[in-house]
Design a protein around this motif. Structure first.
Motif, PDB file in Angstrom:
ATOM      1  N   TRP A 165      35.276 -40.251  44.309  1.00 60.45           N
ATOM      2  CA  TRP A 165      35.998 -40.410  46.263  1.00 60.45           C
ATOM      3  C   TRP A 165      34.104 -41.719  46.443  1.00 60.45           C
ATOM      4  O   TRP A 165      35.245 -41.570  47.747  1.00 60.45           O
ATOM      5  CB  TRP A 165      36.077 -39.424  46.661  1.00 60.45           C
ATOM      6  N   TYR A 190      48.063 -30.729  31.313  1.00 60.50           N
ATOM      7  CA  TYR A 190      47.330 -31.267  32.017  1.00 60.50           C
ATOM      8  C   TYR A 190      48.641 -31.053  33.721  1.00 60.50           C
ATOM      9  O   TYR A 190      47.378 -30.502  34.325  1.00 60.50           O
ATOM     10  CB  TYR A 190      47.796 -32.644  32.515  1.00 60.50           C
ATOM     11  N   TYR A 317      44.540 -44.814  46.481  1.00 63.94           N
ATOM     12  CA  TYR A 317      43.815 -43.242  46.874  1.00 63.94           C
ATOM     13  C   TYR A 317      43.456 -43.054  48.617  1.00 63.94           C
ATOM     14  O   TYR A 317      42.716 -43.461  49.258  1.00 63.94           O
ATOM     15  CB  TYR A 317      43.046 -42.443  46.409  1.00 63.94           C
ATOM     16  N   TYR A 354      48.858 -38.505  49.607  1.00 67.20           N
ATOM     17  CA  TYR A 354      48.147 -38.221  48.151  1.00 67.20           C
ATOM     18  C   TYR A 354      50.105 -38.340  47.564  1.00 67.20           C
ATOM     19  O   TYR A 354      50.022 -36.734  47.085  1.00 67.20           O
ATOM     20  CB  TYR A 354      47.395 -37.613  47.647  1.00 67.20           C
TER      21      TYR A 354
HETATM   22  N1  UDP Z   1      39.002 -33.204  39.112  1.00 63.47           N
HETATM   23  C1  UDP Z   1      37.458 -33.023  38.870  1.00 63.47           C
HETATM   24  N2  UDP Z   1      37.485 -32.432  37.969  1.00 63.47           N
HETATM   25  C2  UDP Z   1      38.072 -33.542  36.823  1.00 63.47           C
HETATM   26  C3  UDP Z   1      39.433 -33.165  37.394  1.00 63.47           C
HETATM   27  C4  UDP Z   1      39.646 -33.595  38.255  1.00 63.47           C
HETATM   28  O1  UDP Z   1      36.463 -32.636  39.794  1.00 63.47           O
HETATM   29  O2  UDP Z   1      37.676 -33.193  35.347  1.00 63.47           O
HETATM   30  C5  UDP Z   1      39.280 -33.191  40.801  1.00 63.47           C
HETATM   31  C6  UDP Z   1      38.813 -34.523  41.435  1.00 63.47           C
HETATM   32  O3  UDP Z   1      38.708 -34.271  42.580  1.00 63.47           O
HETATM   33  C7  UDP Z   1      39.763 -35.583  41.807  1.00 63.47           C
HETATM   34  C8  UDP Z   1      40.704 -34.428  42.304  1.00 63.47           C
HETATM   35  O4  UDP Z   1      40.115 -33.204  41.680  1.00 63.47           O
HETATM   36  O5  UDP Z   1      40.325 -36.339  42.782  1.00 63.47           O
HETATM   37  C9  UDP Z   1      42.675 -34.377  41.298  1.00 63.47           C
HETATM   38  O6  UDP Z   1      42.293 -34.580  40.328  1.00 63.47           O
HETATM   39  P1  UDP Z   1      43.616 -35.470  39.115  1.00 63.47           P
HETATM   40  O7  UDP Z   1      43.350 -35.553  37.871  1.00 63.47           O
HETATM   41  O8  UDP Z   1      44.859 -34.900  39.911  1.00 63.47           O
HETATM   42  O9  UDP Z   1      43.546 -37.002  40.040  1.00 63.47           O
HETATM   43  P2  UDP Z   1      44.172 -38.143  39.669  1.00 63.47           P
HETATM   44  O10 UDP Z   1      45.075 -38.297  38.171  1.00 63.47           O
HETATM   45  O11 UDP Z   1      45.541 -38.835  41.053  1.00 63.47           O
HETATM   46  O12 UDP Z   1      43.146 -39.729  39.957  1.00 63.47           O
END
Ligand code: UDP
Ligand code: FAD
Length: 376
Positions: A165, A190, A317, A354
């Protein structure tokens, strides 16, 4: 282009992502409306778009898309346009060279703390001793510290979140890290949803089937801004793009987090042990994805995709901090007023939310039902 302009549609849809395709399909099949979709990219399917690369490997061009459904009703609707294969998404996190299951589960805790837990209760008791007591959970940092303690936060969440982010977890809403389940069992998948499936022939094929109707015309490589004065639909306009662009940044720019994807193909059946490996603490990329694990494609080649977060580039995002929420609220007032002029906003970009695929599909179906009643 001229042919399209001469054709006065009932419905004009801006964007051919899931929202645009669902509304077009419903409008054409149920109401028999003539639909024109304008899409600024050179392809349909929005960010769910997949394509074969030069080596014939099916890749997800805009990041891995793991389909899961919260509601059977939405799954049944999408099932009209595709066959499915199982979506057993497995993700691991690389901490100092060792791989741990993500979301955090009993196996992660045992491996990380080098312990054996007889059962869930024992693991929970151990984690209780690690938790930081925080009265009011105000942000993503508080959320993880209070649920899993400092060691897990520091190793698995803190730096991944900062990298993803460009914002410290202290300044992000708890719903961001709250997307990941926290488990005290050995479920390795997951996502929590039982209905996790991948479209057998890919997402582009799914959405192509959805809009395969003579009443639906699509004009690629065309921005709304280029045609809005030329095309006046008889019934309504559905806009699925970013709101600040629609209103010419009247209240300022909305910030988005973007990603740069770098692809590497190897002549190998599989390159890594699961579809996604996260790199919280080293490397410039957040995750490395080998989508073949879930597309189950048969090929001599396989492709890795590396994701580098970026503040410039395509909007992926929404950034839900105070500044952006306030700007969006101002646009939202204008959006509400536009309904009187028969212009409707829907989708991840248009609502600055989101949202996952199943959620936007549900919202698109709801919007269609509203239109159906209003424009009999
Ligand atoms: N996140 C984290 N570590 C990880 C995976 C996710 O800190 O190994 C946090 C991170 O802030 C991320 C949020 O959890 O933006 C949501 O993760 P997700 O995998 O759902 O994100 P997306 O697949 O939408 O990118
Ligand atoms: P989009 O898919 O963004 O489509 C909008 C379309 O409108 C785009 O094609 C765009 O080019 C077009 N457009 C915008 N403005 C204009 C304009 N002015 N003129 C013409 N065309 C315009 N969801 C899941 O369920 N599971 C996942 O694993 C998952 N992973 C994701 C990973 C990443 C990296 C990203 C970014 C998203 C992920 N998503 C996932 C979310 C999913 O992509 C969205 O929920 C879905 O694509 C939203 O559909 P949409 O129609 O609202 O918007």
């Amino acid at each position: 282009m001229n042919k399209i302009i001469n054709n006065k549609p009932d419905l004009l849809i801006v964007g051919s992502g899931p929202v645009g395709c669902v509304i077009a399909e419903r409008a054409a099949n149920i109401k028999k409306w003539n639909v024109l979709i304008v899409e600024k990219r050179n392809h349909i399917a929005g960010n769910c778009y997949d394509e074969k690369n030069n080596s014939g490997v099916l890749i997800h061009k805009y990041g891995p898309h793991y389909m899961r459904f919260k509601k059977k009703k939405i799954f049944n609707y999408v099932s009209k346009f595709t066959k499915w294969i199982n979506g057993n998404y497995i993700v691991k996190s690389n901490i100092k060279g060792k791989l741990y299951p993500i979301p955090i589960n009993l196996t992660t805790l045992e491996k990380f703390f080098n312990k054996r837990f007889k059962n869930k209760r024992e693991a929970k008791k151990f984690i209780d001793s690690k938790k930081v007591r925080i009265k009011k959970i105000k942000n993503s940092e508080d959320f993880i510290l209070s649920k899993l303690g400092k060691e897990i936060y520091d190793n698995f969440y803190k730096n991944y979140t900062i990298k993803q982010w460009g914002i410290h977890p202290k300044n992000l809403d708890k719903s961001i890290v709250g997307r990941l389940p926290i488990r005290f069992n050995r479920d390795p998948f997951y996502v929590n949803q039982k209905l996790k499936v991948m479209p057998k022939n890919g997402y582009t094929s799914l959405f192509k089937n959805m809009i395969d109707n003579k009443k639906i015309k699509i004009c690629l490589n065309t921005s709304y801004e280029d045609i809005k004065e030329l095309i006046k639909p008889k019934i309504a306009t559905i806009y699925t793009g970013p709101p600040d662009i629609f209103f010419k940044h009247k209240y300022g720019k909305l910030k988005w987090r973007s990603l740069e994807f770098k692809f590497k193909t190897k002549k190998k059946d599989k390159i890594q042990e699961c579809v996604q490996i996260n790199f919280p603490n080293h490397k410039k990329y957040t995750r490395r994805v080998e989508i073949k694990h879930v597309t189950k494609q048969k090929s001599k080649y396989s492709t890795l995709s590396y994701e580098f977060p970026n503040s410039k580039g395509d909007p992926y995002y929404p950034i839900n901090d105070k500044r952006n929420i306030n700007i969006f609220k101002k646009y939202e007032k204008l959006i509400k007023k536009l309904e009187k002029k028969h212009i409707y906003f829907e989708g991840r970009l248009a609502k600055y939310m989101y949202l996952n695929m199943d959620e936007v599909i549900e919202r698109a179906l709801n919007l269609f039902n509203k239109l159906k009643k209003k424009y009999n």
